[in-house]
Design an enzyme around this catalytic site. Structure first.
Site, PDB file in Angstrom:
ATOM      1  N   GLU A   1       0.742  -1.405   0.019  1.00  0.00           N
ATOM      2  CA  GLU A   1       0.065  -0.035   0.112  1.00  0.00           C
ATOM      3  C   GLU A   1       0.893   1.168   0.126  1.00  0.00           C
ATOM      4  OE1 GLU A   1      -0.233  -2.430   2.030  1.00  0.00           O
ATOM      5  OE2 GLU A   1      -2.508  -3.366   1.699  1.00  0.00           O
TER       6      GLU A   1
ATOM      7  N   PRO B   1      11.195 -13.501   0.563  1.00  0.00           N
ATOM      8  CA  PRO B   1       9.947 -13.621   1.392  1.00  0.00           C
ATOM      9  C   PRO B   1       9.356 -12.507   1.620  1.00  0.00           C
ATOM     10  CG  PRO B   1      11.640 -15.034   2.125  1.00  0.00           C
ATOM     11  CD  PRO B   1      12.198 -14.185   1.141  1.00  0.00           C
ATOM     12  N   ARG B   2       7.867 -12.477   1.634  1.00  0.00           N
ATOM     13  CA  ARG B   2       7.189 -11.348   1.984  1.00  0.00           C
ATOM     14  C   ARG B   2       7.210 -10.890   3.292  1.00  0.00           C
ATOM     15  NH1 ARG B   2       4.286  -7.222  -0.426  1.00  0.00           N
ATOM     16  NH2 ARG B   2       2.512  -6.438   1.094  1.00  0.00           N
TER      17      ARG B   2
END
Length: 441
Positions: free
Chosen positions: A59, A267-268
């Site tokens: 975001e 990885p997130r």
């Protein structure tokens, strides 16, 4: 009445939430920062800023051009709040050099915390990004006559179904928003069905198409990225989620022999670094962490380390685990093919436009409901290919062995991003008008 019930329930669960928060603080050091901010004690570094809340990294990346425009065009300071620690880190990376921007954590959604935050910050307006809908915050802003806008709004079918279970709460909440500035007509219709007022909903397109990628930001780690990916093809798998790395490692190991290069896993979430490291170890492929290669480069500069990368560099099929946050775009820039995670796992996928804007061919799994319109558009122009666990090996083999296909897909994605720009100006125009109306009132 609905808000009163929601508020009472919030206060009832607050002690359990605080206990859970303290447990996180005890177990993970990164959660110690901003402890009191999560209960309303936000910094007062700016005078009446525009408060922008972006939950996490995705975001924040999407809204960054709007934040920059608020500062440069409207000449207003900005307070950026996030929910996640990774979002806070990204905020610092983006705006640490800009004294007109401050960063903090959004408080828990209870009346007292919101009241304290708004009393300290005194925002001119509150911008909530995508689906960050908090009933108490919105109600408190409405009571204080603070313009509150949902910007770059989106609503997946799954989210709409979940919100529809609470019509007594969601409808009144949406009606208190000054504007809902949404990405597409489907999202607009879902908000209207949930109770939003027709006059407050505007379809402006996605801010994600207006992303700005600074060459200086990508090049400041160029030598280290190239050292990490020394030769051959580079397949970058970004924002991967639990269950995906096993399939990606298996496909990489089974590629035909002519394919040589590096599989880069990003990885997130940082709490999964060790879990993914274990998977890399179990794969049998030579692998290293980015932090180890960084140490090796330091050794070359005269700093002693005990990392041996000879086997890693010599192997034709190596794996690199990125165990440092904030490097995704740098490795996307180096990639020959990009897989965008969260899409083989059933989590809705992450933003493919960051890779498309860099002219990279994009692979995603079938679970892209967080970015349905974007993925459909990219797929229609053949800038994105949807794969599955069963077809992943065949799809990545074709892409890595066909440079013409990679080039055409990358060019198609970049052209779409350029064509769809413009949501930023439309958002900024409505925000400026709203602030002028609030000032006159």
């Amino acid at each position: 009445m609905a808000l009163f019930v929601y508020t009472c329930l919030s206060y009832l669960v607050l002690p359990f939430g605080v206990a859970f928060h303290l447990l996180f603080v005890w177990r993970r050091a990164e959660f110690r920062q901003g402890f009191w901010q999560r209960y309303g004690w936000l910094p007062q570094k700016q005078h009446q800023p525009v408060l922008v809340h972006a939950s996490s990294v995705g975001e924040l990346n999407a809204i960054a051009p709007l934040i920059t425009a608020i500062i440069s065009d409207l000449k207003l300071p900005v307070l950026v709040t996030t929910t996640s620690v990774t979002g806070q880190t990204r905020c610092q990376q983006l705006f640490s050099d800009n004294e007109r921007v401050s960063c903090g954590y959004l408080p828990v959604d209870i009346g007292l915390a919101n009241w304290l935050m708004l009393r300290r910050v005194k925002p001119r307006a509150v911008l909530l990004v995508e689906t960050e809908l908090w009933p108490n915050l919105i109600a408190t802003c409405a009571a204080k006559k603070i313009p509150t806008l949902l910007v770059n709004g989106r609503m997946s079918a799954r989210s709409a179904k979940a919100y529809a279970r609470w019509p007594w709460l969601v409808g009144p909440m949406l009606q208190k928003l000054t504007h809902l500035l949404v990405q597409d007509q489907t999202t607009a219709q879902r908000f209207l069905e949930l109770g939003a007022q027709t006059a407050s909903v505007s379809v402006l397109g996605s801010l994600k198409y207006d992303l700005v990628i600074e060459d200086s930001e990508l090049n400041n780690l160029g030598a280290l990225v190239n050292y990490s990916v020394p030769s051959g093809l580079c397949w970058v798998c970004g924002s991967t989620r639990s269950g995906e790395e096993v399939s990606l490692l298996r496909a990489w190991a089974q590629l035909p022999e002519p394919v040589e290069g590096t599989l880069v896993l990003v990885p997130r979430h940082p709490q999964r670094f060790e879990e993914v490291a274990d998977l890399c170890q179990q794969s049998g492929l030579p692998w290293l962490k980015y932090s180890q290669l960084k140490s090796q480069l330091n050794q070359a500069n005269g700093i002693e380390t005990d990392v041996d990368v000879d086997t890693y560099n010599a192997h034709p099929r190596r794996v690199l685990l990125i165990d440092t946050m904030g490097l995704l775009m740098h490795f996307y820039h180096r990639a020959d093919v990009v897989f965008v995670g969260g899409s083989l796992a059933d989590t809705g996928g992450h933003n493919p436009l960051e890779a498309a804007a860099l002219g990279k061919p994009v692979l995603m799994g079938p679970n892209c409901f967080n970015f349905t319109q974007v993925c459909d558009q990219l797929e229609q122009v053949q800038g994105l290919r949807v794969t599955t666990k069963a077809s992943l090996l065949a799809d990545i083999t074709e892409l890595l062995t066909n440079p013409q296909l990679r080039s055409s897909m990358g060019a198609a994605g970049a052209a779409l991003v350029n064509k769809e720009r413009g949501a930023l100006k439309r958002h900024l125009s409505i925000l400026e008008e709203t602030l002028e109306q609030a000032l006159n009132q």
